[in-house]
Design an enzyme around this catalytic site. Sequence first.
Site, PDB file in Angstrom:
ATOM      1  N   GLU A 111       0.842  -1.200   0.000  1.00  0.00           N
ATOM      2  CA  GLU A 111       0.000   0.000   0.000  1.00  0.00           C
ATOM      3  C   GLU A 111       0.872   1.242   0.000  1.00  0.00           C
ATOM      4  O   GLU A 111       1.971   1.225   0.521  1.00  0.00           O
ATOM      5  CB  GLU A 111      -0.852   0.012   1.287  1.00  0.00           C
ATOM      6  CG  GLU A 111      -1.613  -1.272   1.506  1.00  0.00           C
ATOM      7  CD  GLU A 111      -2.086  -1.446   2.944  1.00  0.00           C
ATOM      8  OE1 GLU A 111      -2.054  -0.466   3.708  1.00  0.00           O
ATOM      9  OE2 GLU A 111      -2.478  -2.566   3.292  1.00  0.00           O
ATOM     10  N   LYS A 113       2.201   4.621   1.501  1.00  0.00           N
ATOM     11  CA  LYS A 113       2.210   5.162   2.859  1.00  0.00           C
ATOM     12  C   LYS A 113       1.680   6.586   2.763  1.00  0.00           C
ATOM     13  O   LYS A 113       2.352   7.491   2.271  1.00  0.00           O
ATOM     14  CB  LYS A 113       3.613   5.140   3.453  1.00  0.00           C
ATOM     15  CG  LYS A 113       3.605   5.449   4.939  1.00  0.00           C
ATOM     16  CD  LYS A 113       4.941   5.157   5.575  1.00  0.00           C
ATOM     17  CE  LYS A 113       4.900   5.247   7.085  1.00  0.00           C
ATOM     18  NZ  LYS A 113       4.365   6.501   7.615  1.00  0.00           N
ATOM     19  N   ASP A 115       0.508  10.255   3.622  1.00  0.00           N
ATOM     20  CA  ASP A 115       1.140  11.243   4.493  1.00  0.00           C
ATOM     21  C   ASP A 115       0.092  12.149   5.126  1.00  0.00           C
ATOM     22  O   ASP A 115      -0.175  13.254   4.664  1.00  0.00           O
ATOM     23  CB  ASP A 115       2.158  12.062   3.697  1.00  0.00           C
ATOM     24  CG  ASP A 115       3.158  12.737   4.608  1.00  0.00           C
ATOM     25  OD1 ASP A 115       3.122  12.471   5.833  1.00  0.00           O
ATOM     26  OD2 ASP A 115       3.967  13.525   4.111  1.00  0.00           O
ATOM     27  N   TYR A 221      -8.623   7.501   3.751  1.00  0.00           N
ATOM     28  CA  TYR A 221      -8.510   6.168   3.162  1.00  0.00           C
ATOM     29  C   TYR A 221      -8.285   5.169   4.287  1.00  0.00           C
ATOM     30  O   TYR A 221      -7.478   5.429   5.188  1.00  0.00           O
ATOM     31  CB  TYR A 221      -7.302   6.080   2.218  1.00  0.00           C
ATOM     32  CG  TYR A 221      -7.539   6.595   0.802  1.00  0.00           C
ATOM     33  CD1 TYR A 221      -8.799   6.569   0.209  1.00  0.00           C
ATOM     34  CD2 TYR A 221      -6.470   7.072   0.052  1.00  0.00           C
ATOM     35  CE1 TYR A 221      -8.981   7.032  -1.086  1.00  0.00           C
ATOM     36  CE2 TYR A 221      -6.649   7.535  -1.252  1.00  0.00           C
ATOM     37  CZ  TYR A 221      -7.914   7.513  -1.806  1.00  0.00           C
ATOM     38  OH  TYR A 221      -8.091   7.962  -3.089  1.00  0.00           O
ATOM     39  N   LYS A 311      10.493   3.979   3.235  1.00  0.00           N
ATOM     40  CA  LYS A 311      10.257   5.420   3.089  1.00  0.00           C
ATOM     41  C   LYS A 311      11.023   5.988   1.893  1.00  0.00           C
ATOM     42  O   LYS A 311      12.152   5.587   1.610  1.00  0.00           O
ATOM     43  CB  LYS A 311      10.712   6.153   4.356  1.00  0.00           C
ATOM     44  CG  LYS A 311       9.922   5.779   5.608  1.00  0.00           C
ATOM     45  CD  LYS A 311       8.662   6.615   5.773  1.00  0.00           C
ATOM     46  CE  LYS A 311       8.933   7.989   6.299  1.00  0.00           C
ATOM     47  NZ  LYS A 311       8.991   8.054   7.755  1.00  0.00           N
ATOM     48  N   CYS A 406      26.506  43.249 -15.682  1.00  0.00           N
ATOM     49  CA  CYS A 406      26.517  41.810 -15.917  1.00  0.00           C
ATOM     50  C   CYS A 406      27.769  41.180 -15.302  1.00  0.00           C
ATOM     51  O   CYS A 406      28.881  41.626 -15.583  1.00  0.00           O
ATOM     52  CB  CYS A 406      26.464  41.526 -17.409  1.00  0.00           C
ATOM     53  SG  CYS A 406      26.676  39.780 -17.805  1.00  0.00           S
ATOM     54  N   CYS A 409      29.921  39.865 -18.612  1.00  0.00           N
ATOM     55  CA  CYS A 409      30.497  40.751 -19.634  1.00  0.00           C
ATOM     56  C   CYS A 409      30.527  42.211 -19.196  1.00  0.00           C
ATOM     57  O   CYS A 409      30.988  43.066 -19.937  1.00  0.00           O
ATOM     58  CB  CYS A 409      29.734  40.614 -20.946  1.00  0.00           C
ATOM     59  SG  CYS A 409      28.101  41.370 -20.895  1.00  0.00           S
ATOM     60  N   CYS A 424      21.006  41.220 -18.491  1.00  0.00           N
ATOM     61  CA  CYS A 424      22.198  41.804 -19.084  1.00  0.00           C
ATOM     62  C   CYS A 424      21.812  42.263 -20.484  1.00  0.00           C
ATOM     63  O   CYS A 424      21.193  41.517 -21.240  1.00  0.00           O
ATOM     64  CB  CYS A 424      23.280  40.728 -19.159  1.00  0.00           C
ATOM     65  SG  CYS A 424      24.577  41.109 -20.340  1.00  0.00           S
ATOM     66  N   CYS A 430      27.827  39.165 -24.781  1.00  0.00           N
ATOM     67  CA  CYS A 430      28.002  38.509 -23.482  1.00  0.00           C
ATOM     68  C   CYS A 430      28.318  37.026 -23.684  1.00  0.00           C
ATOM     69  O   CYS A 430      27.573  36.303 -24.345  1.00  0.00           O
ATOM     70  CB  CYS A 430      26.731  38.661 -22.655  1.00  0.00           C
ATOM     71  SG  CYS A 430      26.806  37.819 -21.072  1.00  0.00           S
TER      72      CYS A 430
END
Length: 669
Positions: A111, A113, A115, A221, A311, A406, A409, A424, A430
């Site tokens: 099944e 798990k 949470d 569930y 897990k 930049c 450059c 830039c 560049c």
Amino acid sequence: MSIRTEITHLTLLLEEYNYQYYVLDNPSVPDAEYDRVFQQLQAIEKENPELLSANSPTQKVGGIALTKFEQVTHLKPMLSLDNVFDTQALNDFMQRVSDKLIRSETTFCIEPKLDGLAVSIIYENGILVQAATRGDGQTGENVTENVKTIANLPLRLRGENIPPLLEVRGEVFMLKAGFKKLNDSLTQANEKTFVNPRNAAAGSLRQLDSKVTARRPLAFYCYAVGVFEGQLPNSQFERIQKLKEWGLPISEEVKRVVGNTDCHAYYQAIAKKRPRLAYEIDGVVYKVDDISEQQQLGFVARAPRWAMAYKFPAEEAVTVVENVEFQVGRTGAITPVAKLKPVFVGGVTVSNATLHNKDEIQRLGILIGDQVVVRRAGDVIPQVVRVLVDKRDQKKTQQIVFPTSCPVCHSPVERIEGESTIRCVGGLYCEAQRKQAIKHFASRKALNIDGLGNKIVELLVDHKLVENPAQLFSLSTSQVITLPRMGAISAKKLINSLQICKKTTLSRFLYSLGIREVGEATANNLANHYKTIEAVKSAGIEDLKTVSDVGEIVAKHIYYFFRQEHNNEVVDKLIAAGVHWPKIEGINESELPLLGQTFVITGTFTNMSRTDIKNALQQLGAKVAGSVSNKTSAVIAGEAAGSKLTKAAELGVSVMDEAALSILLKTDS
Ligand code: IVH
């Protein structure tokens, strides 16, 4: 029909609709029909309050608020599960089980798990009478009123042979979608949001006012039977199926498998499916299926020997922001990246996380030196989820400062109005943007340079053979051949393509420069409007705005692109290298006779390669498409042409053979 009969009728109808919707996941009526019946029952109950049952499907809205939760002692302790984190440890568990049972392979019920949080729900003669949280396993809190508001949980069981006493155990959780919606509305209302669906589920279930719980999108569930009176199958899997028959919701992922191989395969499959599941799961639970075998195996401390949780690696972890660097992306966008103290999260070691932009940094309130929660789920880029402000050490933290030029450059950076990103403006100059710019320049809708794919561009730039698109045209075959995995034939082909592509259109040329926001259509409008590259270059912002589809932002992009000297230099060099296009007024039948026509090429040819044919057609103004449609002007079919030919026949598209093609291209002379 008496009122009593009417109420029974409507109740049964709603219970059936609920069962189909929540348990079978197969609704039989539209929502509007459900609402109609629901309102009808509600109205009758309002007029006849003495006939209102506590288990009516209308009673999922919560009742009077409590002042505190009563303690409940569980009929039988609610155990927890042992965990493993790798396949070896899971194999060890399965080996222990097989040894103990003296058998080679064991049947497991597997099944997801879930949470959320564990609850015990008691049904007496099919009626929900009590619900409690797990608490310390011995005693929990009475949350009956809250649990009764959970939409997918029946207040009354259905079907045959319902045990006089049945305790079901399972998980209360929140669907991912519901969680998002809830947080959005909390944000809207200026209230504190929940960190994850699990916390949201816990917070919602522990509301003293069940009317609040009722408005929260909780789900449930079942995964086990606790105490019961009467008969149940001797198998975990079959018991769960039985619960489903009685109207209780179960996860659709529950499976029964035999042996280790299938157990591992399930884990892999569900891990892959995880991002697409509607709810959060944090692993897989393996349970020995046979109940007598479970009893044989028994318990250790607080966990059964017959079950194990495998897990998933944790998706969140705490680490430190050691620095923030700025990366220049493909379009010049400058992105702040948090350099993290390496941390193992989501199954990998993470040392970078994107901080997106200034707004995100402000939202997080993050400083260099902060402790942060990072998250990496599935194959998603690691994110900083939040800052642990309580743990901040003022002396060791410092503000994040955005660069004003930049970092690669040193061109100026700009922040466009309405955008939170800085960029830039270096463009083709560049280095960080160079590869991308060259890739774009060579791409199909730009200069369409055959044989110059992304990989080759990377190699050319890495080997310092090319710095900008103009330099492509000074490449020689002998230079190209020096690249790794580059054969003489491909090198020759590339040099040849570079010759062919020089003949282009002004529209393609403008597009190929990679000016921000200038796509194919805008490039075309610019070409038609200005007719020469000189006119485009010298146009002012206001003038650019008169071009169709060009607004303030696009106009500025174009204007500033041509105010960068290095961009103009590249443009001039391209033209000096021989890139040319017909004068706009000169576009006529003789220059581009196939303009507006679309061809599809299929099969193999004797005198030309398919690439040659494509280039030749494009040089004459035609488009070449990959599939046949009713927009196709003609299909050029060589030897062994297949399905495209059939398709052409179906659509009545004309077909040309190689001889007809060579006449079209006037190369038969
Ligand atoms: S069985 C004796 N099955 O995990 C077995 N638990 O770590 C007791 N959980 O408290 C639990 N999905 O909240 C079982 N399919 C599942 C589960 C599950 C989630 C939770 C449950 C339990 C915790 C133990």
